[in-house]
Design an enzyme around this catalytic site. Structure first.
Site: not given
Length: 484
Positions: A231-233, A235-236, A253, A287
């Site tokens: 997912g998004s950076t 949230v990651g 990822e 992505c």
């Protein structure tokens, strides 16, 4: 679609049950904006029950005969082959996937699952020599235990299956949490596939909570030893912090700002075709999608002319129609976010070469000329917007390509393979594709990013390693002499 239409329940311990959360999860068709279904959300108690079910089932699953485990994983791939049309239609209806993209996604799911079916036979041990006289060493590959998988909305089925199949094949139990916008194709459909394949009850569980209700409960739960997130950076990073604080493994990822570099000796026609596919496939909601096109000044005019001509011809609209490349964005919030980025880039001096339009959630291509400092070049668009950046020479092209916090994928076009390979090696990305575009994934190759694009690798033996742990057992076969 009769088999997969009534999956609006949580799948916990081998049972389909209504969630005990207080929220209503609505699944909406991004193109028609009509409600597909609605069901009750999972609560923190449901998440707890799912993890406990996975932990209990995993104890036996890890000791199941390798041939039987492989048979179940292989059967899951065969089910997907048999039910391809149902799965394709579900992806179109729920995720807004075009017919082209949905078929590619199902192909990826089948391929990764077929490959994962070999993992039960690869749990070999090693016997490194010892420096201690009379000692015998063994290093055993073992499953981690229970893995929590968090999937995204864009390639919901594949980006969940990419973790679920290898994790199960390696002997782990799994709890899967899909994005609620794609709760079927990213979640409950996978539960149904493995249920049909004969997976033991509880070994794969699917929960669909509302994050506003459960917070970090999915990551913080004490049972999972690993969280696999795509997912998004932003949230990651949060998930990585939470997992790290609890000494859990995290495979992340995340986002990308992928450069497509055109050097002065590139085949322009091939480069234009690659750039268009890499940018507009699934409306740019990938992505790995091309985000910046960096073109040597000597070929800038010709490349831009051809790219604009092709961008105007790209089929935009109904994802069910053949040859549609750009369908809907996932929701109106995404549309408004992207339009805001375009307006900001304009204010920063970007030149609009092609002004797109919006119809509902469908956005036609926007092409801008600008610099690396403009909003549409600095930020991941996740939509059909691209910034073309001229470079005076190869050195500046490389500098522009690497001048980003991201490092997922990229590509470089040149007629000189040696020059292109040297350029690719200096790109700060996990993946580079020469004379191709940035959207590539294969089941046997290492997939993953550098910098803020993530941690870990999927694919081939890299997936096997990610979902395994190792235990050293030694045997002192001769009496050891101690220094006292």
């Amino acid at each position: 679609m009769d088999n997969y239409k009534d999956l609006d329940h949580q799948f916990i311990g081998g049972q389909w049950k209504e969630g005990t959360g207080s929220k209503q999860i609505e699944v909406v068709n991004p193109y028609t904006q009509e409600k597909v279904t609605a069901f009750k959300s999972a609560s923190a108690n449901d998440i707890d029950e799912a993890y406990k079910a996975a932990q209990e089932a995993q104890k036996e699953w890890a000791s199941v005969d390798a041939f039987e485990r492989a048979r179940i994983i292989e059967e899951a791939s065969l089910i997907m082959e048999r039910r391809r049309e149902e799965l394709v239609q579900l992806l179109i209806e729920e995720a807004g996937s075009t017919l082209i993209k949905a078929n590619v996604e199902v192909d990826f799911c089948i391929a990764i699952t077929k490959h994962a079916a070999s993992f039960p036979f690869e749990n070999e041990s090693q016997a490194p020599p010892s420096i201690v006289p009379g000692k015998r060493n063994e290093v055993l590959r073992k499953p981690l235990g229970v893995v929590g998988v968090i999937g995204p909305f864009n390639f919901p089925m594949y980006l969940a299956m990419r973790s679920v199949s290898p994790a199960l094949a390696t002997g782990n139990g799994v709890v899967l949490k899909p994005d609620s916008q794609t709760a079927f194709t990213g979640g409950t459909v996978l539960g149904k596939i493995f249920e049909e394949a004969g997976a033991p009850k509880g070994i794969l569980n699917v929960v669909v909570p509302d994050i506003s209700e459960v917070g970090d409960a999915f990551v913080e739960h004490p049972i999972p030893r690993m969280i696999s997130f795509t997912g998004s950076t932003g949230v990651g990073k949060h998930i990585g912090e939470v997992a790290g604080g609890l000494v859990k493994k995290a495979v992340l990822e995340l986002g990308g700002n992928n450069p497509f570099v055109v050097l002065e000796d590139a085949d322009i026609e091939k480069a234009v075709e690659g750039a268009a596919f890499g940018k507009y496939m699934h409306s740019g909601q990938i992505c790995m999608a091309v985000n910046r096109i960096i073109v040597h000044q000597d070929v800038y005019e010709e490349f831009t002319k051809q790219f604009l001509e092709l961008s105007r011809k790209i089929k935009v609209g109904d994802p069910k129609e053949a040859n549609t490349l750009i369908g809907p964005l996932i929701n109106q919030k995404a549309v408004q976010r992207i339009l805001g980025e375009v307006e900001q880039a304009k204010a920063e001096g970007a030149e609009v070469l092609l002004e797109g339009s919006v119809d509902g959630n469908v956005m036609s291509p926007f092409v801008l000329k600008g610099t690396n400092e403009m909003a549409t070049a600095k930020n991941e668009m996740f939509g059909p917007v691209v910034t073309i950046i001229p470079a005076k020479d190869e050195a500046e092209a490389l500098q522009i390509a690497n001048d980003t916090q991201y490092g997922l994928s990229g590509s470089v076009h040149s007629s000189n393979y040696e020059k292109a390979f040297n350029f690719a090696q200096r790109m700060e990305t996990g993946m580079v594709h020469i004379n191709d575009q940035s959207v590539n994934d294969e089941p046997l190759v290492a997939f993953g990013g550098e910098k803020n694009s993530g941690l870990g690798r999927f694919g081939g033996h890299w997936s096997l390693d990610e979902f395994s742990t190792f235990q050293w057992i030694s045997v002192q076969e001769e009496r050891r002499r101690y220094p006292f």
